[in-house]
Design a protein around this motif. Structure first.
Motif, PDB file in Angstrom:
ATOM      1  N   LEU A  21       0.814  -1.217   0.000  1.00  0.00           N
ATOM      2  CA  LEU A  21       0.000   0.000   0.000  1.00  0.00           C
ATOM      3  C   LEU A  21       0.844   1.263   0.000  1.00  0.00           C
ATOM      4  N   GLY A  22       2.136   1.097   0.214  1.00  0.00           N
ATOM      5  CA  GLY A  22       3.020   2.257   0.222  1.00  0.00           C
ATOM      6  C   GLY A  22       2.927   3.074   1.491  1.00  0.00           C
ATOM      7  N   THR A  23       2.603   2.428   2.599  1.00  0.00           N
ATOM      8  CA  THR A  23       2.526   3.153   3.862  1.00  0.00           C
ATOM      9  C   THR A  23       3.531   2.597   4.852  1.00  0.00           C
ATOM     10  N   GLY A  24       4.095   3.459   5.656  1.00  0.00           N
ATOM     11  CA  GLY A  24       5.019   3.043   6.696  1.00  0.00           C
ATOM     12  C   GLY A  24       4.453   3.303   8.074  1.00  0.00           C
ATOM     13  N   ASN A  25       3.254   3.837   8.131  1.00  0.00           N
ATOM     14  CA  ASN A  25       2.634   4.193   9.399  1.00  0.00           C
ATOM     15  C   ASN A  25       1.734   3.042   9.855  1.00  0.00           C
ATOM     16  N   PHE A  26       2.261   2.231  10.787  1.00  0.00           N
ATOM     17  CA  PHE A  26       1.516   1.064  11.243  1.00  0.00           C
ATOM     18  C   PHE A  26       0.223   1.468  11.931  1.00  0.00           C
ATOM     19  N   SER A  27       0.253   2.517  12.726  1.00  0.00           N
ATOM     20  CA  SER A  27      -0.948   2.941  13.456  1.00  0.00           C
ATOM     21  C   SER A  27      -2.088   3.264  12.504  1.00  0.00           C
ATOM     22  N   ALA A  28      -1.797   4.042  11.467  1.00  0.00           N
ATOM     23  CA  ALA A  28      -2.835   4.415  10.505  1.00  0.00           C
ATOM     24  C   ALA A  28      -3.329   3.180   9.759  1.00  0.00           C
ATOM     25  N   TYR A  29      -2.397   2.303   9.381  1.00  0.00           N
ATOM     26  CA  TYR A  29      -2.766   1.080   8.664  1.00  0.00           C
ATOM     27  C   TYR A  29      -3.664   0.204   9.546  1.00  0.00           C
ATOM     28  N   ALA A  30      -3.261  -0.028  10.787  1.00  0.00           N
ATOM     29  CA  ALA A  30      -4.032  -0.893  11.695  1.00  0.00           C
ATOM     30  C   ALA A  30      -5.408  -0.294  11.967  1.00  0.00           C
ATOM     31  N   ARG A  31      -5.468   1.009  12.199  1.00  0.00           N
ATOM     32  CA  ARG A  31      -6.741   1.672  12.468  1.00  0.00           C
ATOM     33  C   ARG A  31      -7.686   1.507  11.277  1.00  0.00           C
ATOM     34  N   LYS A  32      -7.170   1.735  10.074  1.00  0.00           N
ATOM     35  CA  LYS A  32      -7.986   1.609   8.869  1.00  0.00           C
ATOM     36  C   LYS A  32      -8.481   0.172   8.700  1.00  0.00           C
ATOM     37  N   MET A  33      -7.605  -0.792   8.895  1.00  0.00           N
ATOM     38  CA  MET A  33      -7.994  -2.190   8.739  1.00  0.00           C
ATOM     39  C   MET A  33      -8.995  -2.615   9.816  1.00  0.00           C
ATOM     40  N   LEU A  34      -8.798  -2.162  11.027  1.00  0.00           N
ATOM     41  CA  LEU A  34      -9.703  -2.553  12.115  1.00  0.00           C
ATOM     42  C   LEU A  34     -11.080  -1.915  11.966  1.00  0.00           C
ATOM     43  N   ILE A  35     -11.129  -0.708  11.472  1.00  0.00           N
ATOM     44  CA  ILE A  35     -12.416  -0.011  11.351  1.00  0.00           C
ATOM     45  C   ILE A  35     -13.147  -0.434  10.078  1.00  0.00           C
ATOM     46  N   ASP A  36     -12.476  -0.426   8.951  1.00  0.00           N
ATOM     47  CA  ASP A  36     -13.138  -0.709   7.674  1.00  0.00           C
ATOM     48  C   ASP A  36     -13.100  -2.179   7.272  1.00  0.00           C
ATOM     49  N   GLY A  37     -12.135  -2.895   7.755  1.00  0.00           N
ATOM     50  CA  GLY A  37     -12.030  -4.309   7.433  1.00  0.00           C
ATOM     51  C   GLY A  37     -11.261  -4.591   6.158  1.00  0.00           C
ATOM     52  N   TYR A  38     -11.107  -3.610   5.296  1.00  0.00           N
ATOM     53  CA  TYR A  38     -10.349  -3.797   4.064  1.00  0.00           C
ATOM     54  C   TYR A  38      -9.908  -2.446   3.530  1.00  0.00           C
ATOM     55  N   ILE A  39      -8.877  -2.492   2.717  1.00  0.00           N
ATOM     56  CA  ILE A  39      -8.388  -1.293   2.033  1.00  0.00           C
ATOM     57  C   ILE A  39      -8.289  -1.640   0.558  1.00  0.00           C
ATOM     58  N   VAL A  40      -8.839  -0.801  -0.273  1.00  0.00           N
ATOM     59  CA  VAL A  40      -8.768  -1.018  -1.715  1.00  0.00           C
ATOM     60  C   VAL A  40      -7.655  -0.140  -2.263  1.00  0.00           C
ATOM     61  N   HIS A  41      -6.677  -0.780  -2.845  1.00  0.00           N
ATOM     62  CA  HIS A  41      -5.570  -0.053  -3.472  1.00  0.00           C
ATOM     63  C   HIS A  41      -5.714  -0.218  -4.974  1.00  0.00           C
ATOM     64  N   VAL A  42      -5.937   0.868  -5.666  1.00  0.00           N
ATOM     65  CA  VAL A  42      -6.156   0.823  -7.109  1.00  0.00           C
ATOM     66  C   VAL A  42      -4.840   1.158  -7.811  1.00  0.00           C
ATOM     67  N   ASP A  43      -4.424   0.249  -8.663  1.00  0.00           N
ATOM     68  CA  ASP A  43      -3.213   0.476  -9.450  1.00  0.00           C
ATOM     69  C   ASP A  43      -3.591   1.297 -10.678  1.00  0.00           C
ATOM     70  N   THR A  44      -3.128   2.525 -10.714  1.00  0.00           N
ATOM     71  CA  THR A  44      -3.479   3.422 -11.815  1.00  0.00           C
ATOM     72  C   THR A  44      -2.318   3.625 -12.792  1.00  0.00           C
ATOM     73  N   SER A  45      -1.319   2.747 -12.741  1.00  0.00           N
ATOM     74  CA  SER A  45      -0.152   2.938 -13.608  1.00  0.00           C
ATOM     75  C   SER A  45      -0.532   2.853 -15.087  1.00  0.00           C
ATOM     76  N   ASP A  46      -1.464   1.945 -15.444  1.00  0.00           N
ATOM     77  CA  ASP A  46      -1.902   1.857 -16.842  1.00  0.00           C
ATOM     78  C   ASP A  46      -2.591   3.141 -17.285  1.00  0.00           C
TER      79      ASP A  46
END
Length: 107
Positions: free
Chosen positions: A29-54
């Motif tokens: 996901l390109g994040t180094g902040n564990f607190s933000a990552y854990a909070r997002k996963m615990l609250i929302d249950g999932y994170i959608v990462h969209v690859d927009t390189s194309d």
């Protein structure tokens, strides 16, 4: 700690393998902040990462094609003459756009 907004600390014991998986997913996901990552996963249950390189690559190609079409339009406006080669160049640019679209949609 008096100025902190979040005063409750949650702790989750994990194995070394689980920690490695968590760090791998954070890196994806390109994040180094564990607190933000854990909070997002615990609250929302999932994170959608969209690859927009194309889409970014397609945008860059469209910009190049647009520059070429603008150069043709400028030449037509300054000379008042439309050349067969200009028409063919524009048709070629349109064909490139459709080809890019088909490529992106097929993936």
């Amino acid at each position: 700690m008096a100025n902190r907004k979040r005063k409750i600390v949650l702790r989750v014991p994990v194995t070394p393998e689980e920690r490695a998986l968590i760090q791998e997913k954070m890196a994806q996901l390109g994040t180094g902040n564990f607190s933000a990552y854990a909070r997002k996963m615990l609250i929302d249950g999932y994170i959608v990462h969209v690859d927009t390189s194309d889409i970014r690559a397609q945008t860059a190609e469209l910009q190049k094609i647009g520059v070429n079409v603008n150069q043709i339009a400028r030449r037509i406006n300054s000379t008042g003459a439309v050349y067969a080669q200009d028409v063919e160049d524009i048709k070629g640019a349109l064909a490139q756009i459709w080809q890019l679209q088909r490529y992106i949609l097929s993936r």
